[in-house]
Write an enzyme that holds these catalytic residues in place. Structure first.
Site, PDB file in Angstrom:
ATOM      1  N   MET A 146      -6.431   5.126   5.293  1.00  0.00           N
ATOM      2  CA  MET A 146      -7.030   5.370   3.982  1.00  0.00           C
ATOM      3  C   MET A 146      -7.514   4.102   3.275  1.00  0.00           C
ATOM      4  O   MET A 146      -8.229   4.177   2.288  1.00  0.00           O
ATOM      5  CB  MET A 146      -6.012   6.078   3.074  1.00  0.00           C
ATOM      6  CG  MET A 146      -5.450   7.361   3.637  1.00  0.00           C
ATOM      7  SD  MET A 146      -6.708   8.571   4.106  1.00  0.00           S
ATOM      8  CE  MET A 146      -7.463   8.921   2.515  1.00  0.00           C
ATOM      9  N   GLY A 147      -7.110   2.927   3.765  1.00  0.00           N
ATOM     10  CA  GLY A 147      -7.424   1.705   3.020  1.00  0.00           C
ATOM     11  C   GLY A 147      -8.821   1.177   3.266  1.00  0.00           C
ATOM     12  O   GLY A 147      -9.406   0.521   2.403  1.00  0.00           O
TER      13      GLY A 147
ATOM     14  N   LYS B   9     -19.366   8.301  -9.443  1.00  0.00           N
ATOM     15  CA  LYS B   9     -18.231   7.510  -9.919  1.00  0.00           C
ATOM     16  C   LYS B   9     -18.641   6.054  -9.833  1.00  0.00           C
ATOM     17  O   LYS B   9     -19.149   5.609  -8.804  1.00  0.00           O
ATOM     18  CB  LYS B   9     -16.986   7.737  -9.065  1.00  0.00           C
ATOM     19  CG  LYS B   9     -15.824   6.871  -9.560  1.00  0.00           C
ATOM     20  CD  LYS B   9     -14.521   7.201  -8.859  1.00  0.00           C
ATOM     21  CE  LYS B   9     -14.414   6.533  -7.512  1.00  0.00           C
ATOM     22  NZ  LYS B   9     -13.053   6.641  -6.947  1.00  0.00           N
TER      23      LYS B   9
ATOM     24  N   ASN C 209       5.152  -3.472   4.907  1.00  0.00           N
ATOM     25  CA  ASN C 209       4.096  -4.000   4.044  1.00  0.00           C
ATOM     26  C   ASN C 209       3.934  -5.492   4.275  1.00  0.00           C
ATOM     27  O   ASN C 209       4.897  -6.208   4.526  1.00  0.00           O
ATOM     28  CB  ASN C 209       4.415  -3.732   2.565  1.00  0.00           C
ATOM     29  CG  ASN C 209       3.182  -3.942   1.692  1.00  0.00           C
ATOM     30  OD1 ASN C 209       2.096  -3.438   2.021  1.00  0.00           O
ATOM     31  ND2 ASN C 209       3.319  -4.687   0.609  1.00  0.00           N
TER      32      ASN C 209
ATOM     33  N   LYS D 169     -13.422  -4.375   6.216  1.00  0.00           N
ATOM     34  CA  LYS D 169     -11.987  -4.065   6.144  1.00  0.00           C
ATOM     35  C   LYS D 169     -11.533  -3.402   7.451  1.00  0.00           C
ATOM     36  O   LYS D 169     -12.326  -2.748   8.135  1.00  0.00           O
ATOM     37  CB  LYS D 169     -11.711  -3.096   4.988  1.00  0.00           C
ATOM     38  CG  LYS D 169     -11.618  -3.772   3.629  1.00  0.00           C
ATOM     39  CD  LYS D 169     -11.071  -2.747   2.654  1.00  0.00           C
ATOM     40  CE  LYS D 169     -11.042  -3.230   1.247  1.00  0.00           C
ATOM     41  NZ  LYS D 169     -10.692  -2.152   0.315  1.00  0.00           N
TER      42      LYS D 169
ATOM     43  N   HIS E  42      -0.522   0.261  -5.297  1.00  0.00           N
ATOM     44  CA  HIS E  42      -0.630   1.332  -6.295  1.00  0.00           C
ATOM     45  C   HIS E  42      -0.806   2.715  -5.663  1.00  0.00           C
ATOM     46  O   HIS E  42      -0.178   3.689  -6.066  1.00  0.00           O
ATOM     47  CB  HIS E  42      -1.815   0.998  -7.213  1.00  0.00           C
ATOM     48  CG  HIS E  42      -2.059   1.995  -8.278  1.00  0.00           C
ATOM     49  ND1 HIS E  42      -1.207   2.157  -9.350  1.00  0.00           N
ATOM     50  CD2 HIS E  42      -3.041   2.918  -8.430  1.00  0.00           C
ATOM     51  CE1 HIS E  42      -1.666   3.122 -10.122  1.00  0.00           C
ATOM     52  NE2 HIS E  42      -2.774   3.604  -9.585  1.00  0.00           N
ATOM     53  N   GLN E  43      -1.677   2.791  -4.650  1.00  0.00           N
ATOM     54  CA  GLN E  43      -1.992   4.108  -4.065  1.00  0.00           C
ATOM     55  C   GLN E  43      -0.827   4.688  -3.250  1.00  0.00           C
ATOM     56  O   GLN E  43      -0.752   5.891  -3.017  1.00  0.00           O
ATOM     57  CB  GLN E  43      -3.192   4.028  -3.106  1.00  0.00           C
ATOM     58  CG  GLN E  43      -4.444   3.380  -3.657  1.00  0.00           C
ATOM     59  CD  GLN E  43      -5.058   4.176  -4.779  1.00  0.00           C
ATOM     60  OE1 GLN E  43      -5.031   5.404  -4.766  1.00  0.00           O
ATOM     61  NE2 GLN E  43      -5.609   3.491  -5.761  1.00  0.00           N
TER      62      GLN E  43
ATOM     63  N   ARG F  45      -7.214  12.047  -5.743  1.00  0.00           N
ATOM     64  CA  ARG F  45      -8.154  12.596  -4.743  1.00  0.00           C
ATOM     65  C   ARG F  45      -8.006  11.881  -3.403  1.00  0.00           C
ATOM     66  O   ARG F  45      -8.247  12.452  -2.342  1.00  0.00           O
ATOM     67  CB  ARG F  45      -9.588  12.641  -5.265  1.00  0.00           C
ATOM     68  CG  ARG F  45     -10.303  11.312  -5.545  1.00  0.00           C
ATOM     69  CD  ARG F  45     -10.772  10.662  -4.291  1.00  0.00           C
ATOM     70  NE  ARG F  45     -11.982   9.920  -4.410  1.00  0.00           N
ATOM     71  CZ  ARG F  45     -12.235   8.802  -3.749  1.00  0.00           C
ATOM     72  NH1 ARG F  45     -11.311   8.260  -2.963  1.00  0.00           N
ATOM     73  NH2 ARG F  45     -13.394   8.218  -3.849  1.00  0.00           N
TER      74      ARG F  45
ATOM     75  N   SER G 276      -5.349  -3.256   1.652  1.00  0.00           N
ATOM     76  CA  SER G 276      -6.671  -3.876   1.506  1.00  0.00           C
ATOM     77  C   SER G 276      -6.887  -4.916   2.606  1.00  0.00           C
ATOM     78  O   SER G 276      -7.531  -5.937   2.385  1.00  0.00           O
ATOM     79  CB  SER G 276      -6.807  -4.485   0.112  1.00  0.00           C
ATOM     80  OG  SER G 276      -5.639  -5.196  -0.231  1.00  0.00           O
TER      81      SER G 276
HETATM   82  P1  NAD Z   1      -3.091  -2.596  -4.291  1.00  0.00           P
HETATM   83  O1  NAD Z   1      -3.806  -3.860  -4.633  1.00  0.00           O
HETATM   84  O2  NAD Z   1      -2.189  -2.006  -5.300  1.00  0.00           O
HETATM   85  O3  NAD Z   1      -2.238  -2.839  -2.952  1.00  0.00           O
HETATM   86  C1  NAD Z   1      -2.819  -3.517  -1.866  1.00  0.00           C
HETATM   87  C2  NAD Z   1      -2.006  -3.254  -0.618  1.00  0.00           C
HETATM   88  O4  NAD Z   1      -2.612  -3.961   0.482  1.00  0.00           O
HETATM   89  C3  NAD Z   1      -0.577  -3.754  -0.691  1.00  0.00           C
HETATM   90  O5  NAD Z   1       0.238  -2.958   0.128  1.00  0.00           O
HETATM   91  C4  NAD Z   1      -0.692  -5.164  -0.123  1.00  0.00           C
HETATM   92  O6  NAD Z   1       0.528  -5.686   0.354  1.00  0.00           O
HETATM   93  C5  NAD Z   1      -1.661  -4.897   1.015  1.00  0.00           C
HETATM   94  N1  NAD Z   1      -2.360  -6.104   1.447  1.00  0.00           N
HETATM   95  C6  NAD Z   1      -2.986  -7.022   0.683  1.00  0.00           C
HETATM   96  N2  NAD Z   1      -3.496  -7.997   1.453  1.00  0.00           N
HETATM   97  C7  NAD Z   1      -3.179  -7.678   2.734  1.00  0.00           C
HETATM   98  C8  NAD Z   1      -3.441  -8.286   3.990  1.00  0.00           C
HETATM   99  N3  NAD Z   1      -4.115  -9.429   4.083  1.00  0.00           N
HETATM  100  N4  NAD Z   1      -2.981  -7.675   5.103  1.00  0.00           N
HETATM  101  C9  NAD Z   1      -2.302  -6.503   5.020  1.00  0.00           C
HETATM  102  N5  NAD Z   1      -2.032  -5.878   3.859  1.00  0.00           N
HETATM  103  C10 NAD Z   1      -2.469  -6.463   2.736  1.00  0.00           C
HETATM  104  O7  NAD Z   1      -4.204  -1.573  -3.822  1.00  0.00           O
HETATM  105  P2  NAD Z   1      -4.161   0.016  -3.767  1.00  0.00           P
HETATM  106  O8  NAD Z   1      -4.668   0.545  -5.054  1.00  0.00           O
HETATM  107  O9  NAD Z   1      -2.859   0.488  -3.283  1.00  0.00           O
HETATM  108  O10 NAD Z   1      -5.308   0.298  -2.674  1.00  0.00           O
HETATM  109  C11 NAD Z   1      -5.079  -0.040  -1.320  1.00  0.00           C
HETATM  110  C12 NAD Z   1      -6.371   0.046  -0.549  1.00  0.00           C
HETATM  111  O11 NAD Z   1      -6.848   1.389  -0.563  1.00  0.00           O
HETATM  112  C13 NAD Z   1      -7.515  -0.808  -1.096  1.00  0.00           C
HETATM  113  O12 NAD Z   1      -8.122  -1.471  -0.006  1.00  0.00           O
HETATM  114  C14 NAD Z   1      -8.484   0.198  -1.675  1.00  0.00           C
HETATM  115  O13 NAD Z   1      -9.820  -0.241  -1.653  1.00  0.00           O
HETATM  116  C15 NAD Z   1      -8.246   1.380  -0.767  1.00  0.00           C
HETATM  117  N6  NAD Z   1      -8.622   2.682  -1.361  1.00  0.00           N
HETATM  118  C16 NAD Z   1      -9.252   3.577  -0.557  1.00  0.00           C
HETATM  119  C17 NAD Z   1      -9.622   4.805  -1.072  1.00  0.00           C
HETATM  120  C18 NAD Z   1     -10.281   5.825  -0.191  1.00  0.00           C
HETATM  121  O14 NAD Z   1     -10.749   6.852  -0.699  1.00  0.00           O
HETATM  122  N7  NAD Z   1     -10.293   5.636   1.093  1.00  0.00           N
HETATM  123  C19 NAD Z   1      -9.351   5.120  -2.407  1.00  0.00           C
HETATM  124  C20 NAD Z   1      -8.642   4.214  -3.177  1.00  0.00           C
HETATM  125  C21 NAD Z   1      -8.275   2.989  -2.637  1.00  0.00           C
END
Ligand code: NAD
Length: 321
Positions: free
Chosen positions: A219-220, A67, A159, A226, A137-138, A110, A199
């Site tokens: 999961m983030g 991917k 949040n 991070k 989004h997630q 996934r 994030s």
């Molecule tokens: P998004 O941009 O739609 O949302 C970001 C989220 O992080 C929001 O809730 C936002 O308020 C919060 N955020 C932003 N800055 C912040 C900070 N300084 N302190 C605390 N919270 C903060 O992103 P998303 O698509 O929901 O993805 C969220 C995270 O999940 C990303 O870091 C992404 O890389 C990670 N992710 C992980 C996997 C995995 O397999 N583990 C898969 C997809 C996404």
């Protein structure tokens, strides 16, 4: 070669099929039948983007591929999802490309499937309150997949950007569950299961905020630097992950290992619990923590399911390549 565009994916795979594909591939990884290659993930110095590759090979299912994509934080303002990715599948016997599949929805499905698998195998059976940290989004995908695993009666959430909490409220209400926005002390005290999906680069939840018996799916954290929870929390939890190599380098455990609070050998792959070679949770007051870093094999597994269904339904575009 088959192409399945992003716009076709939603009609071709369900959350249930994603769950099954991810649970099966975690089990294969723990048996040594499937392995991930080292992840490439780079800040490209343009558009604030993180870009990279996740790849692997499932010897049992002959699923080989990658991917490619990443995270563009400015996309939402352009009407696009911040995550953009595409899955490429190759013939394991010849190396010829077999399929190209839109990876955006698949990534959300996934990833939600991975935390749901952890809840199925590690959360207390009597879990009633789901705590959500993150409202991006997630988060909606995460909540929808999680509530299928236990008889949750309520969702509470926090949040960093409070204006985004409406996504959690809307999703909970769609699922027929009440939602309450709470501070982090209440979130830790009242949740039986906590999903973190942000994030963040700094610990949000502190170790002493978490109640005994909680299951956390973190999961983030999928990149060096991070962090969503206090490293000390991993020291007092039983730590599970999708893949140990990723957990200690790009996952939540990177910090606890670097600080000497846990060792690599303290971390268990969730596949061992699925396969029955690790008992998982052993008491109702144990804190279990799943460090979900996101592995390439998850992407390949769900993408292959989509291609199989698309070919059967005549929804795949076939091209000479
Ligand atoms: P998004 O941009 O739609 O949302 C970001 C989220 O992080 C929001 O809730 C936002 O308020 C919060 N955020 C932003 N800055 C912040 C900070 N300084 N302190 C605390 N919270 C903060 O992103 P998303 O698509 O929901 O993805 C969220 C995270 O999940 C990303 O870091 C992404 O890389 C990670 N992710 C992980 C996997 C995995 O397999 N583990 C898969 C997809 C996404």
């Amino acid at each position: 070669m088959y192409i399945v565009p992003e716009s076709a994916v939603a009609d071709l795979i369900s959350a249930e099929a994603s769950f099954d594909a991810v649970e099966a591939v975690f089990a294969s990884m723990a048996k040594g039948d499937a392995y991930n290659f080292p992840v490439i993930r780079e800040a490209i110095g343009h558009a604030d983007a993180l870009y990279g590759f996740k790849s692997g090979f499932d010897r049992a299912g002959l699923n080989l591929g990658l991917k490619s994509g990443g995270y563009w934080p400015g996309n939402e303002a352009k009407g696009l999802a911040n995550h953009q990715s595409t899955v490429f599948l190759f013939d394991a016997d010849t190396g010829k490309v077999k399929s190209i599949v839109g990876g955006n929805l698949l990534t959300a499905l996934r990833t939600a499937a991975a935390s749901a698998v952890s809840i199925k195998h590690l959360a207390r059976k009597d879990a009633k309150v789901l705590g959500m940290v993150g409202a991006g989004h997630q988060s909606a995908f995460q909540m929808r997949a999680a509530v299928k695993q236990r008889g949750f009666e309520k969702v509470i959430g926090w949040n960093f950007h409070p204006e985004m909490l409406s996504r959690l409220e809307t999703t909970a209400n769609e699922l027929g569950l009440p939602f309450e926005a709470v501070d982090l002390d209440r979130l830790g005290a009242e949740s039986d299961v906590i999903i973190t999906i942000t994030s963040s680069f700094d610990a949000i939840l502190k170790s002493d905020q978490i109640s005994s018996g909680t299951h956390l799916a973190c999961m983030g954290t999928d990149t060096k630097g991070k962090q969503e929870v206090d490293a000390a929390l991993l020291g007092k939890s039983t730590v599970f992950t999708d893949e140990i190599a990723q957990s200690i380098s790009i996952g939540e455990a990177q910090h606890a290992v670097a600080q000497g609070l846990i060792k690599e050998s303290d971390i268990t792959e969730i596949g061992s619990v699925i396969n029955g070679s690790h008992p998982g949770r052993t008491s109702s007051d144990e804190i279990t923590l799943f460090d979900g870093t996101g592995v390439g094999l998850q992407d390949l597994a769900v993408a292959q399911s989509v291609v199989d269904i698309a070919v059967k339904k005549g929804a795949a575009i076939e091209v000479e390549f």
